[in-house]
Design an enzyme around this catalytic site. Structure first.
Site, PDB file in Angstrom:
ATOM      1  N   TYR A 130     -35.346  34.782 -49.588  1.00 46.93           N
ATOM      2  CA  TYR A 130     -34.595  35.733 -48.762  1.00 46.93           C
ATOM      3  C   TYR A 130     -34.071  36.881 -49.613  1.00 46.93           C
ATOM      4  O   TYR A 130     -34.209  38.056 -49.243  1.00 46.93           O
ATOM      5  CB  TYR A 130     -33.432  35.034 -48.063  1.00 46.93           C
ATOM      6  CG  TYR A 130     -32.584  35.974 -47.239  1.00 46.93           C
ATOM      7  CD1 TYR A 130     -33.041  36.432 -46.003  1.00 46.93           C
ATOM      8  CD2 TYR A 130     -31.351  36.426 -47.692  1.00 46.93           C
ATOM      9  CE1 TYR A 130     -32.282  37.312 -45.245  1.00 46.93           C
ATOM     10  CE2 TYR A 130     -30.587  37.308 -46.942  1.00 46.93           C
ATOM     11  CZ  TYR A 130     -31.054  37.743 -45.719  1.00 46.93           C
ATOM     12  OH  TYR A 130     -30.301  38.620 -44.976  1.00 46.93           O
ATOM     13  N   SER A 155     -29.374  43.920 -47.493  1.00 43.93           N
ATOM     14  CA  SER A 155     -28.366  42.900 -47.765  1.00 43.93           C
ATOM     15  C   SER A 155     -27.921  42.974 -49.214  1.00 43.93           C
ATOM     16  O   SER A 155     -28.687  43.384 -50.100  1.00 43.93           O
ATOM     17  CB  SER A 155     -28.934  41.509 -47.481  1.00 43.93           C
ATOM     18  OG  SER A 155     -28.049  40.493 -47.919  1.00 43.93           O
TER      19      SER A 155
END
Length: 300
Positions: A193, A180
């Site tokens: 995250y 990501s």
């Protein structure tokens, strides 16, 4: 001679090489209805019941690959993906497993190999997040770190480790991890995250060395993706970024317009765009390993 003149001469020489010089070049057939570059191959997609995982399953099936669709809780969604893959003429199976536990990772690979007869491709897509505003540091609990690391990092390693003996048998095994932009920049749905995705990128590079030379390991790192993850916030945070958007609602369309305005290609990324990036590593870039590919549409 002027530099531009020398460059022109070099280009002329390159374009007038004898035909024999081109004979050894790898020629990729044009894609079409009968284009099946993965015919006879077998793939496992973790988190394959929706979003990017679903798109990867369907793209693999379109290219002739048999597919094992992993899911944790959404059995009905996984069965729907299975039916769509089978309609494309390949064998498809569903396998329930929670990739955050090593025992389930080993069972997942074992059941996949038993059902498909082997394994050539692994797409490590499964993962999740928690929405915690960066300013609310006290909301980040030790359990958040453990849960996110287990799913987003340990799971990728554990499934890859279990799959390695099978992936290496053909000499052309391929693993693609889902990373990501949250692991590259300093913005994410939560600090844990973003850190786990940065770890995923590092893990990809380490795995590429450990799994060489018979298995390639790469990673795609998208930014915003127009999936359920982006539309469904959680009650854990009151931050505006975690608002719940109903598909095709005014709020959802406004969000997509905002995202599109921030890309050079003036569009929001869809799960199929990420799946295409995954397929580029699996099908075409066969001399590439240990790389992180950003899928952002060009950030402004």
């Amino acid at each position: 001679m002027h530099r531009l003149g020398r460059l022109a001469d070099q280009v002329t020489m390159m374009t007038t090489l004898p035909e024999a010089a081109h004979a050894e070049a790898h020629v990729v057939p044009a894609a079409g209805a009968g284009y099946k570059p993965l015919q006879g191959k077998r793939a496992l997609v973790t988190g394959g019941s929706r979003g990017v995982g679903e798109s990867c399953c369907l793209r693999l099936a379109e290219f002739g690959c048999d597919v094992a669709i992993n899911y944790a809780r959404t059995a009905d969604r996984a069965e729907g993906v299975k039916a769509r893959c089978e309609a494309l003429g390949v064998k498809a199976v569903t396998v329930q497993a929670d990739v955050s536990t090593d025992a389930d990772c080993k069972r997942l690979v074992a059941e996949t190999v038993a059902a498909l007869g082997g394994l050539d491709i692994l797409v490590n897509n499964a993962g999740f997040t928690k929405y915690i505003d960066f300013a609310n540091l006290d909301e980040v609990q030790e359990s958040d770190w453990h849960e996110l690391m287990s799913a987003n990092v340990y799971g990728q390693f554990n499934v890859g480790r279990a799959a390695l003996p099978y992936l290496g048998q053909s000499g052309e095994g391929s693993i693609v991890n889902l990373g990501s932009q949250s692991g590259i920049g300093n913005s994410a749905s939560s600090i844990p995250y973003g850190v786990t995705k940065a770890a995923c990128h590092g893990l990809t590079r380490m795995m590429s060395r450990a799994f060489a030379p018979h298995v390639r390991v790469n990673c795609v790192a998208p930014g915003f993706i127009n999936t359920e993850w982006q539309m469904v916030g959680t009650a854990q945070s009151t931050d505006l970024s975690a608002l719940k958007f109903e598909r095709d609602s005014a709020d959802h369309k406004a969000k997509l317009e905002q995202v599109a305005a921030g890309t050079l290609l003036a569009k929001a990324c869809g799960p199929e765009d990420v799946a295409d990036a995954v397929m580029s590593f699996i099908v075409f870039n066969r001399f590439v390993t240990g790389e992180i590919l950003s899928v952002t549409g060009g950030t402004k």
